[in-house]
Scaffold this motif. Structure first.
Motif, mmCIF file in Angstrom:
data_model
loop_
_atom_site.group_PDB
_atom_site.id
_atom_site.type_symbol
_atom_site.label_atom_id
_atom_site.label_comp_id
_atom_site.label_asym_id
_atom_site.label_seq_id
_atom_site.Cartn_x
_atom_site.Cartn_y
_atom_site.Cartn_z
ATOM 1 N N ARG A 1 -0.186 -5.121 32.093
ATOM 2 C CA ARG A 1 -1.481 -5.342 32.462
ATOM 3 C C ARG A 1 -2.216 -6.628 31.920
ATOM 4 N N PHE A 2 -2.919 -7.432 32.545
ATOM 5 C CA PHE A 2 -2.966 -8.787 31.928
ATOM 6 C C PHE A 2 -4.502 -8.898 32.497
ATOM 7 N N ILE A 3 -5.384 -9.692 31.512
ATOM 8 C CA ILE A 3 -6.565 -10.212 32.036
ATOM 9 C C ILE A 3 -6.467 -11.832 32.000
ATOM 10 N N LEU A 4 -7.503 -12.181 32.761
ATOM 11 C CA LEU A 4 -7.758 -13.822 32.729
ATOM 12 C C LEU A 4 -9.332 -13.941 32.734
ATOM 13 N N SER A 5 -9.940 -14.597 31.750
ATOM 14 C CA SER A 5 -11.319 -14.854 31.645
ATOM 15 C C SER A 5 -11.639 -16.107 30.864
ATOM 16 N N PRO A 6 -13.042 -16.601 31.094
ATOM 17 C CA PRO A 6 -14.236 -16.114 31.969
ATOM 18 C C PRO A 6 -13.876 -16.904 33.053
ATOM 19 N N LEU A 7 -14.335 -16.142 34.411
ATOM 20 C CA LEU A 7 -14.127 -16.927 35.456
ATOM 21 C C LEU A 7 -15.586 -17.102 36.210
ATOM 22 N N MET A 8 -15.936 -17.897 37.018
ATOM 23 C CA MET A 8 -17.151 -17.940 37.813
ATOM 24 C C MET A 8 -17.226 -16.870 38.819
ATOM 25 N N LYS A 9 -18.321 -16.432 39.120
ATOM 26 C CA LYS A 9 -18.558 -15.587 40.376
ATOM 27 C C LYS A 9 -17.589 -15.776 41.748
ATOM 28 N N GLY A 10 -16.738 -14.951 42.144
ATOM 29 C CA GLY A 10 -16.032 -15.339 43.283
ATOM 30 C C GLY A 10 -14.562 -15.748 42.850
ATOM 31 N N GLN A 11 -14.201 -16.454 41.794
ATOM 32 C CA GLN A 11 -13.153 -16.843 41.425
ATOM 33 C C GLN A 11 -11.896 -15.861 41.327
ATOM 34 N N ALA A 12 -12.523 -14.749 40.542
ATOM 35 C CA ALA A 12 -11.429 -13.560 40.416
ATOM 36 C C ALA A 12 -10.790 -12.987 41.585
ATOM 37 N N ASP A 13 -11.468 -12.752 42.538
ATOM 38 C CA ASP A 13 -10.901 -12.332 43.856
ATOM 39 C C ASP A 13 -9.996 -13.508 44.579
ATOM 40 N N THR A 14 -10.262 -14.710 44.294
ATOM 41 C CA THR A 14 -9.552 -15.606 44.785
ATOM 42 C C THR A 14 -8.274 -15.849 44.244
ATOM 43 N N ILE A 15 -8.228 -15.826 42.904
ATOM 44 C CA ILE A 15 -7.166 -15.874 42.100
ATOM 45 C C ILE A 15 -6.361 -14.507 42.234
ATOM 46 N N GLY A 16 -6.950 -13.121 42.256
ATOM 47 C CA GLY A 16 -6.054 -12.044 42.466
ATOM 48 C C GLY A 16 -5.590 -11.941 43.645
#
Length: 335
Positions: A31-46
């Motif tokens: 299980r991994f985390i990536l942060s901080p991201l701007m709104k909408g970027q997490a879904d794009t990368i995920g």
């Protein structure tokens, strides 16, 4: 108590493994985390990472079984508890790890009575079995079980076709997917004006590589797909003039190579295991700490000949690959 205010750049992305475990030899979890991201970027990368993890990573499987003593796939053999079809299905479940390019041969030759497991497979040195206890067949009588195997490294799925069956040769459906499953979720925080996100990635693998290795390889593959867009397109050249100069990389011309060398991040993203090198040449380069295209291009032909167990034919193989895919040549000696 006085708290000192610390200013942190919101664009400095960091990733971390927050959980890692081995459920069995054939099931790893991370299980991994990536942060901080701007709104909408997490879904794009995920979404991109999930597709890359499931579809862009190569795996190694048994794709064909050869035996002259078997009339058809659904026949039975006296002295073997399982049918031929059941043996094929058991072989399909064997998990392998390799740096293989293309295909190679392996074999099983066992005399009963007894159990035949993955440990009985005779493999080339560059292929490993993840779980030696995987069951293949049960021999109930003192008979010989001798079969040949074809092993392949590829990606995605391989479906056997009925017309592919030949006398004594049986193809096996293969799933070249080391990653079994991927989930991604998003945690949002901050106010409406400065909304930020944390991306959570969950990865399950079959044991042929760890979730962290899978994440690394998927990221590399995504980078490779976008590298061409980092370079200026060729202008004022009609399409018909370019029809016969199609290449697999942005390194088209020698006169642009010096400029591209300055962009080390691009060259470091192209790894030698993405080339068509033979396993022996690949291993020799790795032992000499040559991992990327940048490492290789910093060497001359003379440097390569100094590598242990390296031959002139090996240098020619490398030069041929560089010329074919990158239109690049290595100098004979360092300047």
């Amino acid at each position: 108590m006085v708290r000192e205010k610390v200013t942190v750049s919101t664009r400095t992305l960091q990733w971390k493994c927050v959980e890692s475990r081995t459920d069995s030899k054939r099931l790893y979890y991370g299980r991994f985390i990536l942060s901080p991201l701007m709104k909408g970027q997490a879904d794009t990368i995920g979404i991109a990472m999930r597709r890359a993890l499931l579809g862009e990573i190569e795996g190694t499987c048994i794709t064909r079984v050869k035996s002259e003593n078997v009339s058809h796939e659904y026949s039975t053999i006296t002295g073997i508890q399982e049918s031929v079809h059941e043996i094929l299905m058991n072989l399909k479940e064997i998990v392998l790890r390799s740096n293989l390019y293309g295909t190679c041969d392996a074999s099983i030759c066992v005399r009963g009575p007894g159990y035949v497991t993955a440990q009985d497979i005779i493999l080339p040195p560059y292929v490993e079995i993840v779980d030696n206890t995987q069951h293949i067949a049960s021999l109930t009588e003192p008979i010989n079980l001798c079969i040949g195997l074809e092993i392949e490294r590829n990606r995605g799925y391989f479906f056997k076709m009925p017309h592919n069956f030949q006398d004594g040769s049986y193809p096996i459906d293969a799933v070249f997917m080391p990653v079994r499953n991927v989930n991604h979720s998003i945690h949002s925080y901050g106010n409406e004006n400065e909304k930020q996100e944390i991306l959570f990635l969950e990865i399950w693998t079959n044991g042929s590589l760890t979730p962290k290795e899978a994440l690394h390889e998927a990221s590399r593959n995504l980078i490779d797909l976008f590298i061409p867009f980092l370079h200026k397109e060729e202008e004022n050249l009609p399409l018909e003039d370019n029809q016969h100069t199609v290449s697999l990389s942005p390194f088209y011309f020698h006169d642009k190579f010096d400029k591209l060398r300055k962009k080390k991040i691009a060259l470091k993203s192209i790894f030698i295991d993405q080339s068509e090198l033979s396993p022996r040449v690949y291993n020799c380069l790795k032992r000499s700490n040559i991992d990327t295209l940048l490492d290789l291009l910093n060497k001359s032909q003379e440097d390569l000949m100094k590598i242990d167990h390296f031959h002139l034919e090996d240098v020619k193989q490398i030069l041929g690959i560089l010329e074919k895919h990158f239109a690049i040549d290595l100098p004979k000696k360092k300047f």
